[in-house]
Design a protein around this motif. Structure first.
Motif, PDB file in Angstrom:
ATOM      1  N   LYS A   1      14.255   8.279 -10.078  1.00 30.14           N
ATOM      2  CA  LYS A   1      13.933   9.613 -10.603  1.00 30.14           C
ATOM      3  C   LYS A   1      12.484  10.024 -10.336  1.00 30.14           C
ATOM      4  CE  LYS A   1      15.409   8.744 -14.870  1.00 30.14           C
ATOM      5  NZ  LYS A   1      15.907   7.360 -14.723  1.00 30.14           N
ATOM      6  N   THR A   2      11.663   9.115  -9.830  1.00 31.30           N
ATOM      7  CA  THR A   2      10.262   9.456  -9.579  1.00 31.30           C
ATOM      8  C   THR A   2       9.966   9.466  -8.088  1.00 31.30           C
ATOM      9  OG1 THR A   2       7.965   8.912 -10.044  1.00 31.30           O
ATOM     10  CG2 THR A   2       9.456   7.059  -9.826  1.00 31.30           C
ATOM     11  N   ASP A   3       9.042  10.334  -7.696  1.00 28.32           N
ATOM     12  CA  ASP A   3       8.598  10.312  -6.298  1.00 28.32           C
ATOM     13  C   ASP A   3       7.124   9.906  -6.210  1.00 28.32           C
ATOM     14  OD1 ASP A   3       7.471  12.592  -7.337  1.00 28.32           O
ATOM     15  OD2 ASP A   3       8.281  13.956  -5.838  1.00 28.32           O
ATOM     16  N   ASP A   4       6.601   9.312  -7.292  1.00 20.60           N
ATOM     17  CA  ASP A   4       5.209   8.858  -7.306  1.00 20.60           C
ATOM     18  C   ASP A   4       5.031   7.643  -6.404  1.00 20.60           C
ATOM     19  OD1 ASP A   4       4.209  10.759  -9.132  1.00 20.60           O
ATOM     20  OD2 ASP A   4       4.908   9.576 -10.829  1.00 20.60           O
TER      21      ASP A   4
ATOM     22  N   VAL B   1       0.859  -1.182   0.000  1.00 19.14           N
ATOM     23  CA  VAL B   1       0.000   0.000   0.000  1.00 19.14           C
ATOM     24  C   VAL B   1       0.897   1.234   0.000  1.00 19.14           C
ATOM     25  CG1 VAL B   1      -1.748   1.279   1.304  1.00 19.14           C
ATOM     26  CG2 VAL B   1      -1.883  -1.210   1.154  1.00 19.14           C
ATOM     27  N   GLU B   2       0.532   2.226  -0.830  1.00 21.97           N
ATOM     28  CA  GLU B   2       1.343   3.437  -0.973  1.00 21.97           C
ATOM     29  C   GLU B   2       2.771   3.065  -1.386  1.00 21.97           C
ATOM     30  OE1 GLU B   2       0.560   7.048  -0.169  1.00 21.97           O
ATOM     31  OE2 GLU B   2      -1.285   6.175  -0.866  1.00 21.97           O
ATOM     32  N   PHE B   3       2.866   2.212  -2.395  1.00 19.43           N
ATOM     33  CA  PHE B   3       4.166   1.701  -2.849  1.00 19.43           C
ATOM     34  C   PHE B   3       4.960   2.799  -3.570  1.00 19.43           C
ATOM     35  CE2 PHE B   3       6.854  -0.245  -6.113  1.00 19.43           C
ATOM     36  CZ  PHE B   3       7.613  -1.103  -5.337  1.00 19.43           C
ATOM     37  N   PRO B   4       6.174   3.131  -3.083  1.00 22.38           N
ATOM     38  CA  PRO B   4       6.981   4.183  -3.727  1.00 22.38           C
ATOM     39  C   PRO B   4       7.640   3.668  -5.009  1.00 22.38           C
ATOM     40  CG  PRO B   4       8.131   3.316  -1.810  1.00 22.38           C
ATOM     41  CD  PRO B   4       6.815   2.587  -1.901  1.00 22.38           C
ATOM     42  N   LEU B   5       7.314   4.282  -6.129  1.00 20.32           N
ATOM     43  CA  LEU B   5       7.919   3.868  -7.402  1.00 20.32           C
ATOM     44  C   LEU B   5       9.410   4.177  -7.458  1.00 20.32           C
ATOM     45  CD1 LEU B   5       5.188   4.654 -10.076  1.00 20.32           C
ATOM     46  CD2 LEU B   5       5.887   2.440  -9.163  1.00 20.32           C
ATOM     47  N   SER B   6       9.899   4.995  -6.520  1.00 22.90           N
ATOM     48  CA  SER B   6      11.338   5.278  -6.453  1.00 22.90           C
ATOM     49  C   SER B   6      12.128   4.010  -6.134  1.00 22.90           C
ATOM     50  CB  SER B   6      11.622   6.356  -5.409  1.00 22.90           C
ATOM     51  OG  SER B   6      11.169   5.928  -4.140  1.00 22.90           O
ATOM     52  N   THR B   7      11.449   2.979  -5.594  1.00 22.60           N
ATOM     53  CA  THR B   7      12.083   1.682  -5.354  1.00 22.60           C
ATOM     54  C   THR B   7      12.585   1.096  -6.673  1.00 22.60           C
ATOM     55  OG1 THR B   7      10.509   1.327  -3.568  1.00 22.60           O
ATOM     56  CG2 THR B   7      11.702  -0.603  -4.332  1.00 22.60           C
ATOM     57  N   ILE B   8      11.868   1.396  -7.760  1.00 23.63           N
ATOM     58  CA  ILE B   8      12.204   0.877  -9.084  1.00 23.63           C
ATOM     59  C   ILE B   8      12.956   1.919  -9.907  1.00 23.63           C
ATOM     60  CG2 ILE B   8      11.233  -0.008 -11.252  1.00 23.63           C
ATOM     61  CD1 ILE B   8       8.815  -0.931  -9.440  1.00 23.63           C
ATOM     62  N   ASP B   9      12.463   3.165  -9.872  1.00 24.92           N
ATOM     63  CA  ASP B   9      13.075   4.257 -10.626  1.00 24.92           C
ATOM     64  C   ASP B   9      13.325   5.434  -9.689  1.00 24.92           C
ATOM     65  OD1 ASP B   9      13.835   6.317 -12.273  1.00 24.92           O
ATOM     66  OD2 ASP B   9      12.083   6.214 -13.582  1.00 24.92           O
TER      67      ASP B   9
ATOM     68  N   LEU C   1      -7.667  10.096 -13.855  1.00 28.51           N
ATOM     69  CA  LEU C   1      -7.125   8.837 -13.343  1.00 28.51           C
ATOM     70  C   LEU C   1      -6.242   8.175 -14.397  1.00 28.51           C
ATOM     71  CD1 LEU C   1      -7.606   7.626 -10.570  1.00 28.51           C
ATOM     72  CD2 LEU C   1      -9.448   6.265 -11.524  1.00 28.51           C
ATOM     73  N   GLN C   2      -6.664   8.229 -15.650  1.00 25.95           N
ATOM     74  CA  GLN C   2      -5.899   7.646 -16.754  1.00 25.95           C
ATOM     75  C   GLN C   2      -4.548   8.357 -16.922  1.00 25.95           C
ATOM     76  OE1 GLN C   2      -6.928   4.924 -18.767  1.00 25.95           O
ATOM     77  NE2 GLN C   2      -4.812   4.997 -19.417  1.00 25.95           N
ATOM     78  N   VAL C   3      -4.535   9.678 -16.788  1.00 27.65           N
ATOM     79  CA  VAL C   3      -3.288  10.446 -16.896  1.00 27.65           C
ATOM     80  C   VAL C   3      -2.319  10.010 -15.798  1.00 27.65           C
ATOM     81  CG1 VAL C   3      -2.302  12.767 -16.626  1.00 27.65           C
ATOM     82  CG2 VAL C   3      -4.324  12.422 -18.070  1.00 27.65           C
ATOM     83  N   GLN C   4      -2.824   9.878 -14.578  1.00 30.85           N
ATOM     84  CA  GLN C   4      -1.980   9.444 -13.460  1.00 30.85           C
ATOM     85  C   GLN C   4      -1.461   8.025 -13.714  1.00 30.85           C
ATOM     86  OE1 GLN C   4      -3.858  10.069  -9.696  1.00 30.85           O
ATOM     87  NE2 GLN C   4      -2.021   9.528  -8.553  1.00 30.85           N
ATOM     88  N   LEU C   5      -2.338   7.157 -14.177  1.00 31.63           N
ATOM     89  CA  LEU C   5      -1.959   5.778 -14.473  1.00 31.63           C
ATOM     90  C   LEU C   5      -0.865   5.725 -15.535  1.00 31.63           C
ATOM     91  CD1 LEU C   5      -2.543   2.744 -14.140  1.00 31.63           C
ATOM     92  CD2 LEU C   5      -4.268   3.001 -15.936  1.00 31.63           C
ATOM     93  N   ASN C   6      -0.979   6.530 -16.567  1.00 31.80           N
ATOM     94  CA  ASN C   6       0.020   6.534 -17.641  1.00 31.80           C
ATOM     95  C   ASN C   6       1.410   6.886 -17.121  1.00 31.80           C
ATOM     96  OD1 ASN C   6      -1.778   5.691 -19.591  1.00 31.80           O
ATOM     97  ND2 ASN C   6      -2.268   7.757 -20.264  1.00 31.80           N
ATOM     98  N   LYS C   7       1.475   7.773 -16.124  1.00 29.75           N
ATOM     99  CA  LYS C   7       2.767   8.096 -15.493  1.00 29.75           C
ATOM    100  C   LYS C   7       3.373   6.844 -14.857  1.00 29.75           C
ATOM    101  CE  LYS C   7       3.229  11.494 -12.622  1.00 29.75           C
ATOM    102  NZ  LYS C   7       2.936  12.515 -11.607  1.00 29.75           N
ATOM    103  N   TYR C   8       2.539   6.084 -14.137  1.00 30.47           N
ATOM    104  CA  TYR C   8       3.010   4.879 -13.463  1.00 30.47           C
ATOM    105  C   TYR C   8       3.467   3.833 -14.467  1.00 30.47           C
ATOM    106  CZ  TYR C   8       0.417   6.806  -9.479  1.00 30.47           C
ATOM    107  OH  TYR C   8      -0.065   7.605  -8.487  1.00 30.47           O
ATOM    108  N   LEU C   9       2.760   3.760 -15.597  1.00 32.67           N
ATOM    109  CA  LEU C   9       3.062   2.726 -16.587  1.00 32.67           C
ATOM    110  C   LEU C   9       4.369   2.983 -17.327  1.00 32.67           C
ATOM    111  CD1 LEU C   9      -0.509   1.993 -17.963  1.00 32.67           C
ATOM    112  CD2 LEU C   9       0.810   0.692 -16.281  1.00 32.67           C
ATOM    113  N   LYS C  10       4.958   4.149 -17.128  1.00 34.65           N
ATOM    114  CA  LYS C  10       6.300   4.398 -17.669  1.00 34.65           C
ATOM    115  C   LYS C  10       7.349   3.666 -16.833  1.00 34.65           C
ATOM    116  CE  LYS C  10       5.538   8.831 -19.915  1.00 34.65           C
ATOM    117  NZ  LYS C  10       4.397   9.647 -19.519  1.00 34.65           N
TER     118      LYS C  10
END
Length: 138
Positions: free
Chosen positions: A54-57, A44-52, A92-101
């Motif tokens: 450069k992101t703080d999403d 829950v609230e998984f930080p994408l910075s773990t993978i990339d 929601l789709q715009v936010q999702l597209n950021k994650y899918l990068k």
């Protein structure tokens, strides 16, 4: 405005009882009880910075695909939760597209209040196909 706290069984702590958190916790219960996802594979609230770095999403809910040998950037499920009335499907789709990068999940679940949409993603084409519900977790 929050009204106290709500217990998050994944993070193992009380969190502010906001409209978005209620959607998130209802989704966690659905994943645990209906889809049969093991608790230890849910973040829950998984930080994408773990993978990339450069992101703080942060992703609302991520179900890891470790069982099938998948790496962290190839999760089984990505869930984005929003309180009713706060977002549109397009936002929601715009936010999702950021994650899918950063990550490529097998499935995507979008929860906008009580309304939920599910999609399966083709890993080669990255095309979404709408589905009626998530399959049972294997």
């Amino acid at each position: 405005m929050t009204h106290g706290t709500i217990y998050d069984p994944i993070r193992k702590k009380e969190v502010p009882n906001t409209p978005e958190e209620r959607v998130r916790q209802a989704t966690v219960r659905y994943l645990l009880h209906e889809v049969k996802v093991p608790e230890h594979l849910i973040a829950v609230e998984f930080p994408l910075s773990t993978i990339d770095p450069k992101t703080d999403d942060r992703v609302d809910i991520l179900v890891h695909g470790f069982r099938t040998g998948a790496t962290m950037d190839l999760p089984w499920l990505l869930v984005e939760c929003k309180a009713p009335g706060e977002y549109t499907w397009e936002a929601l789709q715009v936010q999702l597209n950021k994650y899918l990068k950063v990550i490529t999940p097998n499935y995507v679940m979008l929860a906008l209040g009580d309304t939920v949409r599910y999609f399966v993603i083709n890993p080669e084409t990255r095309r979404f196909t709408k589905i009626d519900s998530l399959p049972q977790f294997q």
